[in-house]
Design a protein around this motif. Sequence first.
Motif, PDB file in Angstrom:
ATOM      1  N   SER A 375       0.818  -1.314  -0.038  1.00 45.28           N
ATOM      2  CA  SER A 375      -0.128  -0.023   0.024  1.00 45.28           C
ATOM      3  C   SER A 375       0.959   1.297   0.022  1.00 45.28           C
ATOM      4  CB  SER A 375      -0.833  -0.168   1.125  1.00 45.28           C
ATOM      5  OG  SER A 375      -0.031  -0.082   2.365  1.00 45.28           O
ATOM      6  N   TYR A 376       2.059   1.021   0.126  1.00 49.50           N
ATOM      7  CA  TYR A 376       3.156   2.314   0.410  1.00 49.50           C
ATOM      8  C   TYR A 376       3.547   3.043  -0.832  1.00 49.50           C
ATOM      9  CZ  TYR A 376       3.587   2.101   5.535  1.00 49.50           C
ATOM     10  OH  TYR A 376       3.530   2.309   6.820  1.00 49.50           O
ATOM     11  N   GLN A 377       3.504   2.427  -1.970  1.00 52.64           N
ATOM     12  CA  GLN A 377       3.984   2.934  -3.143  1.00 52.64           C
ATOM     13  C   GLN A 377       2.708   3.463  -4.043  1.00 52.64           C
ATOM     14  OE1 GLN A 377       6.411   1.108  -6.128  1.00 52.64           O
ATOM     15  NE2 GLN A 377       7.446   2.966  -6.553  1.00 52.64           N
ATOM     16  N   ILE A 378       2.289   4.565  -4.443  1.00 57.50           N
ATOM     17  CA  ILE A 378       1.361   5.231  -5.086  1.00 57.50           C
ATOM     18  C   ILE A 378       0.176   5.038  -4.685  1.00 57.50           C
ATOM     19  CG2 ILE A 378       0.401   5.104  -7.471  1.00 57.50           C
ATOM     20  CD1 ILE A 378       3.236   4.250  -8.765  1.00 57.50           C
ATOM     21  N   LEU A 379      -0.425   3.755  -4.131  1.00 57.51           N
ATOM     22  CA  LEU A 379      -1.699   3.340  -3.853  1.00 57.51           C
ATOM     23  C   LEU A 379      -2.236   3.878  -2.544  1.00 57.51           C
ATOM     24  CD1 LEU A 379      -1.737  -0.461  -4.886  1.00 57.51           C
ATOM     25  CD2 LEU A 379      -2.036   1.601  -6.151  1.00 57.51           C
ATOM     26  N   SER A 380      -1.333   4.686  -1.931  1.00 58.54           N
ATOM     27  CA  SER A 380      -2.143   5.679  -0.941  1.00 58.54           C
ATOM     28  C   SER A 380      -2.111   7.069  -0.956  1.00 58.54           C
ATOM     29  CB  SER A 380      -1.444   5.092   0.471  1.00 58.54           C
ATOM     30  OG  SER A 380      -1.657   3.746   0.827  1.00 58.54           O
ATOM     31  N   ARG A 381      -2.144   7.627  -2.178  1.00 61.84           N
ATOM     32  CA  ARG A 381      -2.087   8.942  -2.558  1.00 61.84           C
ATOM     33  C   ARG A 381      -3.383   9.495  -2.406  1.00 61.84           C
ATOM     34  NH1 ARG A 381       2.287   8.948  -7.696  1.00 61.84           N
ATOM     35  NH2 ARG A 381       4.059   8.472  -6.116  1.00 61.84           N
ATOM     36  N   GLY A 382      -4.469   8.835  -2.582  1.00 59.75           N
ATOM     37  CA  GLY A 382      -6.037   9.370  -2.729  1.00 59.75           C
ATOM     38  C   GLY A 382      -6.767   9.168  -1.810  1.00 59.75           C
ATOM     39  N   THR A 383      -7.911   9.662  -1.606  1.00 61.57           N
ATOM     40  CA  THR A 383      -8.849   9.610  -0.621  1.00 61.57           C
ATOM     41  C   THR A 383     -10.004   8.552  -1.082  1.00 61.57           C
ATOM     42  OG1 THR A 383      -8.132  11.703   0.080  1.00 61.57           O
ATOM     43  CG2 THR A 383     -10.269  10.666   1.181  1.00 61.57           C
ATOM     44  N   PRO A 384     -10.220   7.445  -0.337  1.00 70.16           N
ATOM     45  CA  PRO A 384      -9.478   7.138   0.738  1.00 70.16           C
ATOM     46  C   PRO A 384      -8.179   6.459   0.571  1.00 70.16           C
ATOM     47  CG  PRO A 384     -11.118   5.507   0.367  1.00 70.16           C
ATOM     48  CD  PRO A 384     -11.309   6.632  -0.638  1.00 70.16           C
ATOM     49  N   SER A 385      -7.126   6.676   1.710  1.00 74.41           N
ATOM     50  CA  SER A 385      -6.068   5.852   1.381  1.00 74.41           C
ATOM     51  C   SER A 385      -5.972   4.333   1.538  1.00 74.41           C
ATOM     52  CB  SER A 385      -5.054   6.519   2.657  1.00 74.41           C
ATOM     53  OG  SER A 385      -4.058   5.680   3.032  1.00 74.41           O
ATOM     54  N   LEU A 386      -5.542   3.624   0.704  1.00 79.98           N
ATOM     55  CA  LEU A 386      -5.329   2.367   0.841  1.00 79.98           C
ATOM     56  C   LEU A 386      -4.792   1.683   2.044  1.00 79.98           C
ATOM     57  CD1 LEU A 386      -5.943  -0.567  -0.195  1.00 79.98           C
ATOM     58  CD2 LEU A 386      -3.869  -0.393  -1.522  1.00 79.98           C
ATOM     59  N   GLU A 387      -3.812   2.338   2.471  1.00 75.68           N
ATOM     60  CA  GLU A 387      -2.998   2.111   3.769  1.00 75.68           C
ATOM     61  C   GLU A 387      -4.036   2.035   4.807  1.00 75.68           C
ATOM     62  OE1 GLU A 387      -0.019   1.402   6.762  1.00 75.68           O
ATOM     63  OE2 GLU A 387      -0.668   0.823   4.872  1.00 75.68           O
ATOM     64  N   ASN A 388      -4.836   3.307   4.876  1.00 80.51           N
ATOM     65  CA  ASN A 388      -5.892   3.478   6.204  1.00 80.51           C
ATOM     66  C   ASN A 388      -6.967   2.568   5.957  1.00 80.51           C
ATOM     67  OD1 ASN A 388      -4.404   5.469   7.150  1.00 80.51           O
ATOM     68  ND2 ASN A 388      -5.623   7.121   6.432  1.00 80.51           N
ATOM     69  N   ASP A 389      -7.554   2.186   4.829  1.00 85.31           N
ATOM     70  CA  ASP A 389      -8.468   1.180   4.661  1.00 85.31           C
ATOM     71  C   ASP A 389      -8.146  -0.421   5.034  1.00 85.31           C
ATOM     72  OD1 ASP A 389     -10.623   2.609   3.839  1.00 85.31           O
ATOM     73  OD2 ASP A 389     -10.461   2.323   1.578  1.00 85.31           O
ATOM     74  N   LEU A 390      -6.702  -0.476   4.691  1.00 89.88           N
ATOM     75  CA  LEU A 390      -6.188  -1.661   5.016  1.00 89.88           C
ATOM     76  C   LEU A 390      -6.240  -1.944   6.702  1.00 89.88           C
ATOM     77  CD1 LEU A 390      -3.438  -2.501   2.581  1.00 89.88           C
ATOM     78  CD2 LEU A 390      -5.485  -3.534   2.698  1.00 89.88           C
ATOM     79  N   TRP A 391      -5.733  -0.827   7.484  1.00 93.87           N
ATOM     80  CA  TRP A 391      -6.022  -0.896   9.047  1.00 93.87           C
ATOM     81  C   TRP A 391      -7.362  -1.224   9.205  1.00 93.87           C
ATOM     82  CZ3 TRP A 391      -3.474   4.223  11.274  1.00 93.87           C
ATOM     83  CH2 TRP A 391      -2.124   4.252  10.922  1.00 93.87           C
ATOM     84  N   ASN A 392      -8.391  -0.539   8.647  1.00 92.58           N
ATOM     85  CA  ASN A 392      -9.784  -0.878   9.107  1.00 92.58           C
ATOM     86  C   ASN A 392     -10.132  -2.213   8.847  1.00 92.58           C
ATOM     87  OD1 ASN A 392     -12.846  -0.350   7.997  1.00 92.58           O
ATOM     88  ND2 ASN A 392     -12.315   0.759   9.806  1.00 92.58           N
TER      89      ASN A 392
END
Length: 423
Positions: A375-392
């Motif tokens: 999720s760290y390269q490119i895929l968390s630039r937008g909203t919602p962030s993929l990183e934050n969605d993966l947390w949830n």
Amino acid sequence: MINRKLILCSGAAAVALAIAGLSPVASAQAEELVIESWRNDDIDIWNKQIIPAFNKSHPDVQVRFAPTPPADYNASLNAKLAAGTAGDLITCRPFDVSLDLYNQGHLTKIDAIEGMENFSDVAKSAWQTDDGSTTFCLPMASVIHGFMYNKEAFKELGLEIPKTIPEFMKVLAAIKDEGSYAPMSMGTADQWEAATMGFQNVGPNFWNGEEGRKALIAGEEKLTDAQYIKVFEHLAEWGPYLGKGYKAQSYPDSQNLFSLGRAAIYPAGSWDIATFNSQADFEFGAFPPPVPEGQSTCYISDHTDIGLGINAASKNVKAAETFVSWMTTAEAGELMSNALPGFFALSNHKINLTDPVAKEFVGWRDTCESTIRNSYQILSRGTPSLENDLWNVSVGVINGTMTATEAAEKAQAGLSSWYKPQQ
């Protein structure tokens, strides 16, 4: 700022210097390089180990490590760069934060610096332009994911290190049935643990590491594909083995539970080695993420964490390049890796480590393929962030409030809502 004053001598002045046993070059002031960093805990390591080692071969370049508290680093660095007062060398966080600095003209290209050929594309990916054509920070250190375990507990219960996921689940069940230990110490209160030490830890074995990560970026695979649903299905199996009250358990709680000897297994980032070295009074070891049944290739999250770039406005760029080039060497990599157990040099040099658990973690590079968090390269630039969605969603499946399919669909819907290759 500077640094080197060239002294032009002629006639009597040159004779005087010669009589004194000094050359015009020797009398020049040494250049000073200032390193900006957020790692204020590392100041003694830099001042007592890394910088003195550099000065043995480069006595004419003085280096000063000038860290800022981690929470203030980004804002402080941006203010200094805007004012033209930032240091010559910039410690780089991975991916977009540093990419933004490069795009703003604050970091130089470093591809041509001697020694950069010692780093793989995976190592450099956190500090490159999206097309991979330009590198702007030296890959300095990574952290590796896996599992730590209480060796005394395993011996007491007659347990073997699990190599496959079915074996892993049998070990967890045996620990729970015996009852002396919590099988695994991880909570879901802070959310990021579930994604970082859960999803990103075991996931690469399902999506085939870099192959799957790049396919997600290219839009060739989706989070609703079978391999991702299987990751969430596996995480859903963890809940019954995390111990009482895990839903309210924070990251420090998880560390304490393991270091006090009350849990047998700890889903880990290698950065926890130093914590347990200082707190645990039992012998502990580490094993890599178990693979699905029948899979011969293993993958590890060998995640890029710290880089080092050159301030484009530095008056000492050549000296800065000399320092960066020295940091590419086996000597520098070995120094840092031993001074900071759990932070591993990213060069392809063979590094001699003294910490036994750190040696276990880095040894997996010889048998498994390395990748980084997807999720760290490119895929968390937008909203919602993929990183934050993966947390949830990782928390959701572990807590049993979301099915694996629902988790995959939620993460995919968020990504495809703004990321064109996934639409």
